[in-house]
Scaffold this motif. Structure first.
Motif, PDB file in Angstrom:
ATOM      1  N   ASP A 385      12.535 -14.315   7.471  1.00  9.03           N
ATOM      2  CA  ASP A 385      12.637 -15.909   7.451  1.00  9.03           C
ATOM      3  C   ASP A 385      14.078 -16.370   7.390  1.00  9.03           C
ATOM      4  OD1 ASP A 385      10.290 -15.506   6.293  1.00  9.03           O
ATOM      5  OD2 ASP A 385      10.908 -15.509   4.249  1.00  9.03           O
ATOM      6  N   LEU A 386      14.984 -15.715   7.561  1.00  8.06           N
ATOM      7  CA  LEU A 386      16.665 -15.998   7.611  1.00  8.06           C
ATOM      8  C   LEU A 386      16.653 -16.254   9.277  1.00  8.06           C
ATOM      9  CD1 LEU A 386      19.491 -16.571   6.946  1.00  8.06           C
ATOM     10  CD2 LEU A 386      19.845 -13.930   7.182  1.00  8.06           C
ATOM     11  N   ALA A 387      16.118 -15.575   9.970  1.00  7.93           N
ATOM     12  CA  ALA A 387      16.409 -15.463  11.569  1.00  7.93           C
ATOM     13  C   ALA A 387      15.551 -16.994  11.987  1.00  7.93           C
ATOM     14  CB  ALA A 387      15.608 -14.265  12.060  1.00  7.93           C
ATOM     15  N   LYS A 388      14.272 -17.009  11.333  1.00 12.90           N
ATOM     16  CA  LYS A 388      13.505 -18.323  11.847  1.00 12.90           C
ATOM     17  C   LYS A 388      14.236 -19.388  11.447  1.00 12.90           C
ATOM     18  CE  LYS A 388       9.090 -20.218  11.054  1.00 12.90           C
ATOM     19  NZ  LYS A 388       7.762 -20.136  10.112  1.00 12.90           N
ATOM     20  N   ALA A 389      14.639 -19.274  10.245  1.00 10.42           N
ATOM     21  CA  ALA A 389      15.363 -20.602   9.870  1.00 10.42           C
ATOM     22  C   ALA A 389      16.837 -20.845  10.678  1.00 10.42           C
ATOM     23  CB  ALA A 389      15.878 -20.468   8.268  1.00 10.42           C
ATOM     24  N   GLN A 390      17.445 -19.943  10.889  1.00  3.74           N
ATOM     25  CA  GLN A 390      18.610 -20.104  11.859  1.00  3.74           C
ATOM     26  C   GLN A 390      18.355 -20.578  13.196  1.00  3.74           C
ATOM     27  OE1 GLN A 390      20.295 -16.241  11.568  1.00  3.74           O
ATOM     28  NE2 GLN A 390      21.700 -16.951  10.167  1.00  3.74           N
ATOM     29  N   SER A 391      17.269 -20.179  13.721  1.00  4.51           N
ATOM     30  CA  SER A 391      16.688 -20.644  15.057  1.00  4.51           C
ATOM     31  C   SER A 391      16.335 -21.948  15.026  1.00  4.51           C
ATOM     32  CB  SER A 391      15.636 -19.730  15.528  1.00  4.51           C
ATOM     33  OG  SER A 391      14.915 -20.115  16.565  1.00  4.51           O
ATOM     34  N   ASN A 399      24.913 -23.018  15.306  1.00 10.89           N
ATOM     35  CA  ASN A 399      24.890 -21.770  14.544  1.00 10.89           C
ATOM     36  C   ASN A 399      25.071 -21.835  13.034  1.00 10.89           C
ATOM     37  OD1 ASN A 399      23.838 -20.354  16.992  1.00 10.89           O
ATOM     38  ND2 ASN A 399      25.991 -20.088  17.494  1.00 10.89           N
ATOM     39  N   VAL A 400      24.173 -21.480  12.249  1.00  9.63           N
ATOM     40  CA  VAL A 400      24.463 -21.274  10.833  1.00  9.63           C
ATOM     41  C   VAL A 400      24.685 -20.045  10.195  1.00  9.63           C
ATOM     42  CG1 VAL A 400      23.863 -22.289   8.650  1.00  9.63           C
ATOM     43  CG2 VAL A 400      23.565 -23.588  10.336  1.00  9.63           C
ATOM     44  N   THR A 401      25.587 -19.607   9.434  1.00 11.91           N
ATOM     45  CA  THR A 401      25.572 -18.135   9.036  1.00 11.91           C
ATOM     46  C   THR A 401      25.319 -18.174   7.656  1.00 11.91           C
ATOM     47  OG1 THR A 401      27.125 -17.378  10.849  1.00 11.91           O
ATOM     48  CG2 THR A 401      27.022 -16.082   8.911  1.00 11.91           C
ATOM     49  N   MET A 402      24.198 -17.900   6.950  1.00 12.77           N
ATOM     50  CA  MET A 402      23.865 -17.771   5.616  1.00 12.77           C
ATOM     51  C   MET A 402      23.323 -16.407   5.338  1.00 12.77           C
ATOM     52  SD  MET A 402      25.091 -20.339   4.143  1.00 12.77           S
ATOM     53  CE  MET A 402      25.842 -22.110   4.399  1.00 12.77           C
ATOM     54  N   ASP A 403      23.317 -16.195   4.046  1.00 11.80           N
ATOM     55  CA  ASP A 403      22.542 -14.994   3.438  1.00 11.80           C
ATOM     56  C   ASP A 403      21.221 -15.260   3.576  1.00 11.80           C
ATOM     57  OD1 ASP A 403      24.983 -13.679   3.220  1.00 11.80           O
ATOM     58  OD2 ASP A 403      25.314 -14.319   1.061  1.00 11.80           O
ATOM     59  N   SER A 404      20.645 -16.347   3.473  1.00 10.68           N
ATOM     60  CA  SER A 404      19.256 -16.702   3.178  1.00 10.68           C
ATOM     61  C   SER A 404      18.651 -17.677   4.007  1.00 10.68           C
ATOM     62  CB  SER A 404      18.814 -16.816   1.731  1.00 10.68           C
ATOM     63  OG  SER A 404      19.295 -17.766   1.213  1.00 10.68           O
ATOM     64  N   ALA A 405      17.427 -17.794   4.161  1.00  9.33           N
ATOM     65  CA  ALA A 405      16.882 -18.757   4.848  1.00  9.33           C
ATOM     66  C   ALA A 405      16.849 -20.159   3.844  1.00  9.33           C
ATOM     67  CB  ALA A 405      15.416 -18.633   5.109  1.00  9.33           C
ATOM     68  N   GLU A 406      16.962 -20.101   2.731  1.00  5.97           N
ATOM     69  CA  GLU A 406      16.879 -21.242   1.774  1.00  5.97           C
ATOM     70  C   GLU A 406      18.419 -21.753   1.941  1.00  5.97           C
ATOM     71  OE1 GLU A 406      17.657 -21.742  -3.022  1.00  5.97           O
ATOM     72  OE2 GLU A 406      15.885 -20.771  -2.383  1.00  5.97           O
ATOM     73  N   GLY A 407      19.385 -21.014   2.139  1.00  9.33           N
ATOM     74  CA  GLY A 407      20.726 -21.406   2.306  1.00  9.33           C
ATOM     75  C   GLY A 407      20.876 -22.188   3.582  1.00  9.33           C
ATOM     76  N   VAL A 408      20.367 -21.440   4.469  1.00  6.22           N
ATOM     77  CA  VAL A 408      20.371 -22.183   6.077  1.00  6.22           C
ATOM     78  C   VAL A 408      19.764 -23.693   5.888  1.00  6.22           C
ATOM     79  CG1 VAL A 408      19.524 -22.117   8.314  1.00  6.22           C
ATOM     80  CG2 VAL A 408      20.427 -20.114   7.013  1.00  6.22           C
ATOM     81  N   TYR A 409      18.858 -23.737   4.975  1.00  6.17           N
ATOM     82  CA  TYR A 409      18.151 -25.219   5.016  1.00  6.17           C
ATOM     83  C   TYR A 409      18.691 -26.061   4.207  1.00  6.17           C
ATOM     84  CZ  TYR A 409      13.745 -23.021   7.057  1.00  6.17           C
ATOM     85  OH  TYR A 409      12.741 -22.492   8.271  1.00  6.17           O
ATOM     86  N   ARG A 410      19.302 -25.553   3.180  1.00  9.14           N
ATOM     87  CA  ARG A 410      20.188 -26.487   2.213  1.00  9.14           C
ATOM     88  C   ARG A 410      21.491 -26.841   3.074  1.00  9.14           C
ATOM     89  NH1 ARG A 410      21.034 -23.042  -1.514  1.00  9.14           N
ATOM     90  NH2 ARG A 410      23.019 -22.158  -0.679  1.00  9.14           N
ATOM     91  N   PHE A 411      22.141 -25.931   3.829  1.00  9.92           N
ATOM     92  CA  PHE A 411      23.181 -26.595   4.562  1.00  9.92           C
ATOM     93  C   PHE A 411      23.047 -27.456   5.710  1.00  9.92           C
ATOM     94  CE2 PHE A 411      25.766 -26.086   8.437  1.00  9.92           C
ATOM     95  CZ  PHE A 411      26.817 -26.343   7.993  1.00  9.92           C
TER      96      PHE A 411
END
Length: 472
Positions: A385-391, A399-411
């Protein structure tokens, strides 16, 4: 004293198909007067009783009648021992008392069963032909006479605890019946004229066997002379031996030993062979001692002391040593069996504990294994899920570096100007995907117009394509 013959006129025993013995009716106790040592009587000290003095105690009829129901279902033991749920002597428990207990003055009558092979064999062989009740009671001072027997104490508040198999009971009629050919010789009734009379040689030989019990420095010759005299009374013999025995033997044993002097001769003969006379009276003497309430061990000690093999024969030390050795070995064997039983029980408990611990460990291992598998699966899903969100967000914010997909989407949403106040994190992905779709529509190129007739000519050439609609 004559002996009362009690005939048992029908069989009251039966064996079932499992070999268990059932006694349909038997006298279990009786409202009679019986001798008891002071130390055997409850609250003896409060009553002012002497420990080694014999007291005549009346087993009250009303107390027996009231206690009858308490006997039902109690254990039958191969020897006397108080029982309770906290301290149950399973090694000597051989049966149970029945539930139909009735008092028919003066007897308490009931049934019982015996399950254990050796106990059944002892009953059938006559080794243990009687029963003896074990019970709690309260002794109260009272004087009276029952059946010609005087008493000074009475039993009340009787509560039965167990029934023991014995060779000879304290209650004379408590005999396990068989058939009309069996009789029981009850002591202490009027003497017949043809009973054996005193014999001086026999008495002297018996006295010599009492040497081990005599106090140090006793004048054995003086005692022999006194007992050799035909007009020696039993009371004087009692006093003489009581002094010589020096309190080493309980009073009730000594009294029974002295009573035997009355019946140790052979038809009044003066010079009979003492060994023959002894063989003729052993059973009678043993029965008398047991009827007085002596234990098997006490009976054998008395019989050994009174065993007559010659007028002045010394005590057979080797025989006593053999007897002591046999007793010691029997005690060791019994202890070995008890220890083995306890060890088997402990081993069984240990095995059960080990099996329970093994099952618990197996269940715990399975639980841990399942938890690890779930954790691995959740980790893999989270990483995907994290890799998909980053993509997905890269075209919008790089590029967004976060620990989770939720964090990526929030940022990403915040960077795009969204106010996320009050919106749960689980909705961030859906909000971003909606934004991405809207952005894609907004950036799509506008349709181009074709002014030339070439396009029209194309549809004319292929009229079927005019019906095809293209949705974008």
């Amino acid at each position: 004293m004559a002996e009362l013959k009690i005939a048992l006129d029908k069989s009251v025993r039966r064996l079932d198909q499992d070999g268990h013995l059932f006694v349909e009716t038997c006298i279990l106790s009786a409202a009679i007067v019986s001798p008891y040592l002071g130390r055997e009587i409850p609250d003896a000290e409060k009553l002012g009783l002497e420990p080694d003095t014999v007291y005549q105690v009346y087993r009250d009829a009303d107390a027996l009648r009231a206690a009858a129901a308490s006997f039902a279902g109690k254990p039958v033991l191969s020897e006397h021992k108080p029982v309770s749920a906290n301290d149950h002597p399973y090694m000597i428990t051989v049966g149970a008392v029945g539930d139909n207990i009735q008092f028919k003055d003066p007897d308490l009558i009931g049934s019982f069963s015996v399950w254990e092979k050796q106990a059944i064999a002892d009953i059938e062989s006559g080794v243990k032909r009687s029963v003896s009740a074990g019970y709690r009671y309260r002794a109260v001072p009272e004087t009276g006479t029952v059946g010609g027997e005087a008493y000074t104490l009475k039993m009340v508040d009787i509560q039965f605890n167990h029934l023991a198999l014995v060779s000879t009971p304290r209650v004379p009629n408590a005999v396990i019946g068989d058939d009309g050919s069996q009789v029981y010789n009850a002591p202490n009734v009027e003497r017949q004229d043809n009973m054996p009379k005193n014999n001086r040689a026999t008495r002297r030989a018996a006295l010599s066997k009492l040497r081990p019990y005599l106090a140090q420095g006793a004048d054995i010759e003086a005692v022999k002379k006194a007992l050799d005299c035909d007009d020696t009374t039993r009371d004087s013999a009692v006093d003489t031996l009581r002094d010589l025995l020096g309190g080493r033997v309980p009073d009730e044993i000594m009294d029974q030993v002295l009573a035997l002097f009355e019946n140790m001769g052979s038809e009044g003969a003066e010079n009979v062979d003492a060994e023959v006379a002894d063989e003729q009276t052993d059973d009678e003497r043993r029965a008398k001692l047991k009827a007085a309430g002596l234990s098997d061990d006490e009976v054998e000690k008395c019989m050994g002391a009174l065993s007559v093999t010659g007028e002045d024969e010394e005590v057979d030390e080797a025989a006593r040593e053999r007897e002591a050795e046999a007793t010691r070995k029997a005690d060791e064997e019994r202890k070995r069996k008890e220890d083995a039983d306890r060890e088997r029980e402990a081993a069984g408990a240990r095995k059960a504990d080990e099996e329970r611990r093994a099952e618990d460990k197996k269940a715990m291992d399975a639980s841990i294994e399942a938890a690890v598998a779930r954790a691995k699966a959740e980790t893999m899903t989270s990483m995907k899920d994290l890799a998909k969100a980053q993509s997905e967000v890269k075209p919008f914010v790089g590029n967004v570096t976060m620990d989770s997909a939720e964090g990526v989407y929030r940022f990403t949403l915040r960077q795009l100007g969204y106010d996320l106040t009050g919106i749960p994190g689980s909705a961030y992905g859906a909000m971003f995907h909606q934004h991405a779709k809207q952005s894609a529509k907004a950036s799509a190129p506008a349709p181009m117009a074709a002014d030339s007739a070439s396009g029209v000519d194309f549809f004319k050439k292929f009229p079927g394509l005019a019906a095809v609609q293209i949705k974008g």
